[in-house]
Design a protein around this motif. Structure first.
Motif, PDB file in Angstrom:
ATOM      1  N   GLU A  43       0.827  -1.208   0.000  1.00 31.59           N
ATOM      2  CA  GLU A  43       0.000   0.000   0.000  1.00 31.59           C
ATOM      3  C   GLU A  43       0.859   1.255   0.000  1.00 31.59           C
ATOM      4  N   ILE A  44       1.925   1.238   0.792  1.00 31.34           N
ATOM      5  CA  ILE A  44       2.831   2.389   0.850  1.00 31.34           C
ATOM      6  C   ILE A  44       3.462   2.621  -0.516  1.00 31.34           C
ATOM      7  N   GLU A  45       3.908   1.562  -1.152  1.00 36.46           N
ATOM      8  CA  GLU A  45       4.537   1.688  -2.471  1.00 36.46           C
ATOM      9  C   GLU A  45       3.538   2.218  -3.492  1.00 36.46           C
ATOM     10  N   GLN A  50       1.636   6.776  -6.693  1.00 40.93           N
ATOM     11  CA  GLN A  50       0.546   7.682  -7.037  1.00 40.93           C
ATOM     12  C   GLN A  50       0.968   9.130  -6.791  1.00 40.93           C
ATOM     13  N   ARG A  51       1.566   9.397  -5.620  1.00 41.83           N
ATOM     14  CA  ARG A  51       2.006  10.761  -5.287  1.00 41.83           C
ATOM     15  C   ARG A  51       3.126  11.212  -6.228  1.00 41.83           C
ATOM     16  N   ASP A  52       4.021  10.301  -6.584  1.00 43.38           N
ATOM     17  CA  ASP A  52       5.090  10.647  -7.526  1.00 43.38           C
ATOM     18  C   ASP A  52       4.500  11.041  -8.880  1.00 43.38           C
ATOM     19  N   ALA A  53       3.508  10.285  -9.321  1.00 40.75           N
ATOM     20  CA  ALA A  53       2.874  10.588 -10.602  1.00 40.75           C
ATOM     21  C   ALA A  53       2.195  11.957 -10.553  1.00 40.75           C
ATOM     22  N   LYS A  58       2.323  17.787 -11.937  1.00 43.99           N
ATOM     23  CA  LYS A  58       2.367  19.202 -11.548  1.00 43.99           C
ATOM     24  C   LYS A  58       3.687  19.836 -11.960  1.00 43.99           C
ATOM     25  N   GLN A  59       4.774  19.086 -11.811  1.00 41.74           N
ATOM     26  CA  GLN A  59       6.095  19.602 -12.174  1.00 41.74           C
ATOM     27  C   GLN A  59       6.150  19.878 -13.680  1.00 41.74           C
TER      28      GLN A  59
END
Length: 116
Positions: A43-45, A50-53, A58-59
């Motif tokens: 789940e953490i991975e 998801q957050r990296d994507a 945004k970047q």
């Protein structure tokens, strides 16, 4: 005495079964903990990906707009440099003539502060 010996044997047998059950319960608990840890890591991975994507999206949005700004600034700078070169070419001859006139036209004068 035989009944006492038989009672002790039953107690030892019951104690052995209890120890086996406790050991089995500990093994099950360890398996459940390991499984829960693995699921939590998964789940953490997944959350991290998801957050990296989202961050990359945004970047890209921000950097993409910065790239547009950068390109616009470079184009504006090129235009200013071109205009400066054009002004320099236009003013070069009159400035050289004036400098040469000043250098060639020497008028000797006594300085105003000279006391003589």
């Amino acid at each position: 005495m035989a009944s006492q010996s038989q009672g002790i044997q039953q107690l030892l047998h019951a104690e052995k079964r209890a120890a086996e059950r406790v050991a089995e319960a500990r093994k099950r608990k360890a398996r459940r903990l390991r499984q829960a840890k693995e699921e939590a890591q998964a789940e953490i991975e997944q959350y991290r990906q998801q957050r990296d994507a989202e961050f990359r999206g945004k970047q890209d949005t921000v950097l993409g707009s910065q790239g547009d700004v950068s390109a616009r600034i470079q184009e504006e700078t090129r235009g200013r440099v071109h205009a400066m070169h054009a002004r320099q070419r236009e003013a070069r001859d009159p400035v050289l003539r004036r400098l040469l006139t000043i250098v060639w036209d020497v008028r000797p004068e006594i300085h105003a502060n000279y006391r003589g």
